[in-house]
Design a protein around this motif. Structure first.
Motif, short mmCIF file in Angstrom:
data_model
loop_
_atom_site.label_atom_id
_atom_site.label_comp_id
_atom_site.label_asym_id
_atom_site.label_seq_id
_atom_site.Cartn_x
_atom_site.Cartn_y
_atom_site.Cartn_z
N GLN A 137 43.32 -33.88 -25.18
CA GLN A 137 42.21 -34.18 -26.09
C GLN A 137 41.32 -32.96 -26.28
N LEU A 138 41.00 -32.28 -25.20
CA LEU A 138 40.18 -31.06 -25.29
C LEU A 138 40.88 -30.00 -26.13
N GLY A 139 42.19 -29.86 -25.92
CA GLY A 139 42.95 -28.90 -26.71
C GLY A 139 42.95 -29.25 -28.19
N LYS A 140 43.04 -30.54 -28.49
CA LYS A 140 43.01 -30.98 -29.89
C LYS A 140 41.65 -30.68 -30.52
N TRP A 141 40.57 -30.98 -29.77
CA TRP A 141 39.23 -30.68 -30.29
C TRP A 141 39.08 -29.19 -30.56
N ILE A 142 39.42 -28.37 -29.59
CA ILE A 142 39.27 -26.92 -29.75
C ILE A 142 40.16 -26.43 -30.89
N GLY A 143 41.39 -26.89 -30.92
CA GLY A 143 42.31 -26.49 -31.98
C GLY A 143 41.79 -26.83 -33.36
N CYS A 144 41.29 -28.04 -33.52
CA CYS A 144 40.77 -28.46 -34.83
C CYS A 144 39.50 -27.73 -35.20
N LEU A 145 38.63 -27.52 -34.21
CA LEU A 145 37.36 -26.83 -34.49
C LEU A 145 37.57 -25.35 -34.82
N VAL A 146 38.72 -24.81 -34.44
CA VAL A 146 39.03 -23.42 -34.76
C VAL A 146 39.95 -23.35 -35.99
#
Length: 164
Positions: A137-146
């Motif tokens: 989930q954290l990776g998805k958030w960071i990935g999407c926010l970047v």
């Protein structure tokens, strides 16, 4: 007016994602097992519920259904309906629309629908829950926010270069 359009377009993109998910799991969540982690995919294949080829096909179909509108319809709406001009206007609107859909995806679909209902539960994989671990989930958030702002910058830059 533009802010209302941007919010509405973000909601429309969110519901497009929801529609893809609803259609994809209409015959059971195995239909979109491509969205699950590799261990779940492997288990589903091992259980004989699908094949690696079907997972690959579902991945391609889901990616096309998601990214074609994100790369064509949304920029067209921003520049042709909302009247964006130049890089910054387009970049800000595209980024806002993509981030609205990201928040919907992460909170409603990932956390609530996948994490707290049985709609996405695949029999024989319950021991592999949560289907979307916190680290993922954290990776998805960071990935999407970047990635979404980068994608918005590329689109806005390209369209600005073309004179929009």
């Amino acid at each position: 007016m533009t802010i209302a359009l941007v919010v509405m377009e973000g909601i429309i993109l969110s519901f497009w994602l929801l529609l893809i998910c609803v259609v994809g799991i209409a015959n059971g969540p195995v239909g979109l097992v491509c969205f699950y982690e590799k261990d779940v995919q492997d288990r589903v294949v091992e259980l004989g519920l699908t094949t690696k080829e079907k997972i690959r096909n579902a991945t391609v179909k889901a990616a096309l259904a998601l990214y074609i509108p994100e790369l064509t319809v949304i920029p067209a709406a921003v520049y042709l309906i909302n009247g964006a001009h130049g890089f910054w206007d387009g970049f800000i609107q595209l980024t806002a629309i993509y981030l609205i859909a990201t928040v919907f995806d992460r909170i409603f679909i990932d956390i609530y629908w996948v994490g707290h209902t049985k709609a996405w539960e695949i029999p024989g994989t319950e021991d592999l829950k949560p289907y979307i671990p916190v680290k993922v989930q954290l990776g998805k958030w960071i990935g999407c926010l970047v990635m979404f702002p980068l994608m918005a910058a590329a689109i806005a830059g390209g369209l600005s270069y073309l004179g929009f």
